[in-house]
Design an enzyme around this catalytic site. Structure first.
Site, PDB file in Angstrom:
ATOM      1  N   ALA A 144       0.896  -1.176   0.000  1.00 57.76           N
ATOM      2  CA  ALA A 144       0.000   0.000   0.000  1.00 57.76           C
ATOM      3  C   ALA A 144       0.922   1.211   0.000  1.00 57.76           C
ATOM      4  CB  ALA A 144      -0.899  -0.032   1.225  1.00 57.76           C
ATOM      5  N   ALA A 145       1.348   1.629  -1.180  1.00 61.51           N
ATOM      6  CA  ALA A 145       2.588   2.393  -1.254  1.00 61.51           C
ATOM      7  C   ALA A 145       2.474   3.911  -1.358  1.00 61.51           C
ATOM      8  CB  ALA A 145       3.415   1.876  -2.438  1.00 61.51           C
ATOM      9  N   ALA A 146       1.393   4.426  -1.941  1.00 56.42           N
ATOM     10  CA  ALA A 146       1.346   5.885  -2.184  1.00 56.42           C
ATOM     11  C   ALA A 146       1.065   6.650  -0.896  1.00 56.42           C
ATOM     12  CB  ALA A 146       0.256   6.193  -3.213  1.00 56.42           C
ATOM     13  N   PRO A 147       1.639   7.846  -0.751  1.00 52.16           N
ATOM     14  CA  PRO A 147       2.456   8.582  -1.722  1.00 52.16           C
ATOM     15  C   PRO A 147       3.941   8.217  -1.729  1.00 52.16           C
ATOM     16  CG  PRO A 147       2.060   9.934   0.212  1.00 52.16           C
ATOM     17  CD  PRO A 147       1.324   8.658   0.453  1.00 52.16           C
ATOM     18  N   GLY A 148       4.350   7.222  -0.949  1.00 50.16           N
ATOM     19  CA  GLY A 148       5.717   6.730  -1.124  1.00 50.16           C
ATOM     20  C   GLY A 148       6.688   7.018   0.004  1.00 50.16           C
ATOM     21  N   GLY A 149       6.191   7.507   1.137  1.00 49.51           N
ATOM     22  CA  GLY A 149       7.097   7.772   2.262  1.00 49.51           C
ATOM     23  C   GLY A 149       7.917   6.544   2.619  1.00 49.51           C
ATOM     24  N   LYS A 150       7.213   5.433   2.771  1.00 46.80           N
ATOM     25  CA  LYS A 150       7.924   4.237   3.237  1.00 46.80           C
ATOM     26  C   LYS A 150       8.638   3.524   2.079  1.00 46.80           C
ATOM     27  CE  LYS A 150       4.760   4.045   7.041  1.00 46.80           C
ATOM     28  NZ  LYS A 150       3.897   5.113   6.464  1.00 46.80           N
ATOM     29  N   ASP A 213       1.457  -1.183   5.048  1.00 47.72           N
ATOM     30  CA  ASP A 213       1.059   0.051   5.736  1.00 47.72           C
ATOM     31  C   ASP A 213      -0.402   0.227   5.334  1.00 47.72           C
ATOM     32  OD1 ASP A 213       1.040   2.504   6.968  1.00 47.72           O
ATOM     33  OD2 ASP A 213       1.961   3.561   5.298  1.00 47.72           O
ATOM     34  N   CYS A 266      -1.740   4.085  10.723  1.00 47.66           N
ATOM     35  CA  CYS A 266      -1.702   5.362  11.449  1.00 47.66           C
ATOM     36  C   CYS A 266      -3.008   5.493  12.211  1.00 47.66           C
ATOM     37  CB  CYS A 266      -1.477   6.539  10.501  1.00 47.66           C
ATOM     38  SG  CYS A 266      -2.680   6.635   9.178  1.00 47.66           S
TER      39      CYS A 266
HETATM   40  N1  SAM Z   1       2.750   3.632   2.677  1.00 51.53           N
HETATM   41  C1  SAM Z   1       2.331   4.953   2.255  1.00 51.53           C
HETATM   42  C2  SAM Z   1       3.389   5.944   2.653  1.00 51.53           C
HETATM   43  O1  SAM Z   1       4.175   5.674   3.572  1.00 51.53           O
HETATM   44  O2  SAM Z   1       3.452   7.003   2.031  1.00 51.53           O
HETATM   45  C3  SAM Z   1       0.958   5.309   2.805  1.00 51.53           C
HETATM   46  C4  SAM Z   1      -0.078   4.276   2.478  1.00 51.53           C
HETATM   47  S1  SAM Z   1      -1.730   4.722   2.891  1.00 51.53           S
HETATM   48  C5  SAM Z   1      -1.770   4.459   4.594  1.00 51.53           C
HETATM   49  C6  SAM Z   1      -2.605   3.344   2.249  1.00 51.53           C
HETATM   50  C7  SAM Z   1      -2.654   3.280   0.742  1.00 51.53           C
HETATM   51  O3  SAM Z   1      -3.227   2.029   0.359  1.00 51.53           O
HETATM   52  C8  SAM Z   1      -3.521   4.340   0.084  1.00 51.53           C
HETATM   53  O4  SAM Z   1      -2.734   5.050  -0.854  1.00 51.53           O
HETATM   54  C9  SAM Z   1      -4.627   3.545  -0.619  1.00 51.53           C
HETATM   55  O5  SAM Z   1      -5.023   4.121  -1.843  1.00 51.53           O
HETATM   56  C10 SAM Z   1      -3.942   2.218  -0.847  1.00 51.53           C
HETATM   57  N2  SAM Z   1      -4.839   1.038  -0.999  1.00 51.53           N
HETATM   58  C11 SAM Z   1      -6.072   0.851  -0.487  1.00 51.53           C
HETATM   59  N3  SAM Z   1      -6.528  -0.373  -0.814  1.00 51.53           N
HETATM   60  C12 SAM Z   1      -5.564  -0.969  -1.540  1.00 51.53           C
HETATM   61  C13 SAM Z   1      -5.447  -2.255  -2.155  1.00 51.53           C
HETATM   62  N4  SAM Z   1      -6.431  -3.140  -2.082  1.00 51.53           N
HETATM   63  N5  SAM Z   1      -4.315  -2.536  -2.838  1.00 51.53           N
HETATM   64  C14 SAM Z   1      -3.312  -1.624  -2.914  1.00 51.53           C
HETATM   65  N6  SAM Z   1      -3.369  -0.391  -2.358  1.00 51.53           N
HETATM   66  C15 SAM Z   1      -4.472  -0.076  -1.668  1.00 51.53           C
END
Ligand code: SAM
Length: 337
Positions: A144-150, A213, A266
């Site tokens: 669950a990568a966007a916006p990419g911090g981790k 995440d 979070c």
């Molecule tokens: N890891 C990110 C960072 O450190 O910047 C923050 C991630 S945020 C908590 C969770 C992300 O999971 C969101 O961008 C959301 O759109 C994405 N998401 C939700 N359901 C998903 C799925 N089934 N597969 C992949 N990504 C998903």
């Protein structure tokens, strides 16, 4: 038996909670939905402690940055920022993290930011990548990568070697992921715009390390986003809980034997944290919780609403703003057997 049926009676207890008069009173005073306050009492077991939590959520959290060693030495960044009258202080648990104590200019508008010398990242949010600890030759997936911090932090810890697969379902958010990966000089990452649950069809048991995440209600972000006090219902929690369970089961399938998984949110909601782990640990038998090496926050809940979550749940960490001065967070480290 289907998972939904097996845990039906527990789901009813957890998602059917109703607020007492005291919870309603505090909710009114601090501007929350009442069900939230009742849960804080169930977590902390003491109304005075609940008030401390609520007061803590009224405090300002200092902004923080992570120095990007793919592009600059931290010492050089310190000097550059100091020459611009920006006051930073090392975060003790984050080798590349700094609190920003003073800046006349927005920290998202500096040349150093645009050059990718640092990432604006919460101090708690820096912990999961260190706990996962990817090394240079490994194959890592960020589900669950966007916006990419981790993702960008994992790449930094891997010195841009090995490979990261960064998965993001939301097309708009993929754009910010791509732009951050570029800005931070990351070259070991493949970005997939898909639902992470689909990966189990193609990539079983291949990853050395997996980061989840999880998408969550953000109940730890109230000090930063006060609107969150009223914006999410118990039904929102229930929907996300189900998704989190599915994503964690996916994470387990994708990880090789002896591989590591970090599950993090979070959020301080037990429904999104311990209860997700409880269901998963009671569904598969090839996974165990491990201790977390960074000593921060308090142990996870081994009991909630009279439900015994298992003593191993104490190996996880909960971060509350009023105790750590960070955003609220939850971190669990798992090993696949
Ligand atoms: N890891 C990110 C960072 O450190 O910047 C923050 C991630 S945020 C908590 C969770 C992300 O999971 C969101 O961008 C959301 O759109 C994405 N998401 C939700 N359901 C998903 C799925 N089934 N597969 C992949 N990504 C998903």
């Amino acid at each position: 038996m289907q998972m939904d049926k097996r845990f039906k009676h527990l789901d009813e207890r957890i998602f059917g909670i109703s607020p007492t008069l005291k919870a309603k009173e505090l909710a009114e005073r601090y501007g929350y939905l009442p069900y939230m306050i009742q849960r804080y009492y169930e977590m902390l077991g003491d109304w005075q402690e609940v008030v401390l939590l609520l007061e803590g959520n009224e405090e300002r959290i200092l902004p923080s940055i992570r120095c990007n060693t793919l592009k600059i030495k931290c010492k050089t960044l310190e000097e550059r920022l100091s020459s611009k009258n920006i006051k930073i202080r090392k975060i003790p648990w984050a080798p590349h993290g700094y609190w920003v104590e003073h800046s006349d200019i927005s920290i998202g508008a500096l040349h150093e930011y645009l050059h990718g010398y640092y990432y604006i990242q919460g101090p708690a949010s820096m912990i999961p990548a260190y706990i996962l600890g990817p090394t240079e030759k490994e194959l890592v997936v960020d589900l669950a990568a966007a916006p990419g911090g981790k993702t960008t932090q994992l790449a930094q810890l891997m010195s841009n070697s090995g490979t990261i697969i960064a998965v993001e379902r939301n097309r708009k958010r993929v754009k910010s992921l791509i732009s951050n990966v570029r800005r931070m000089g990351v070259t070991n990452t493949i970005i997939l715009n898909t639902d992470a649950r689909k990966l189990r069809l193609y990539l079983k048991e291949v990853f050395d390390k997996t980061l989840l995440d999880a998408p969550c209600t953000g109940e730890g972000l109230i000090p930063l986003i006060p609107e969150r006090k009223r914006s999410r219902t118990m039904n929102d929690l229930k929907i996300l809980h189900r998704l989190q369970v599915e994503l964690l089961l996916t994470a387990i399938e994708l990880t090789r034997d002896n591989g590591l998984i970090v599950y993090t949110t979070c959020s301080i909601a037990p429904e999104e944290n311990e209860y997700v782990l409880y269901k998963v640990l009671n569904t598969v038998d090839n996974i165990e919780l491990l201790p977390i090496s960074i000593d921060i926050g308090v142990p996870g809940l081994d009991e909630y609403l009279g439900i015994n979550m298992g003593s191993e749940m104490k190996l996880t960490r909960r971060l509350y703003t009023y105790l750590t001065g960070t955003e609220g967070f939850f971190i669990a480290l798992l090993r696949k057997r």
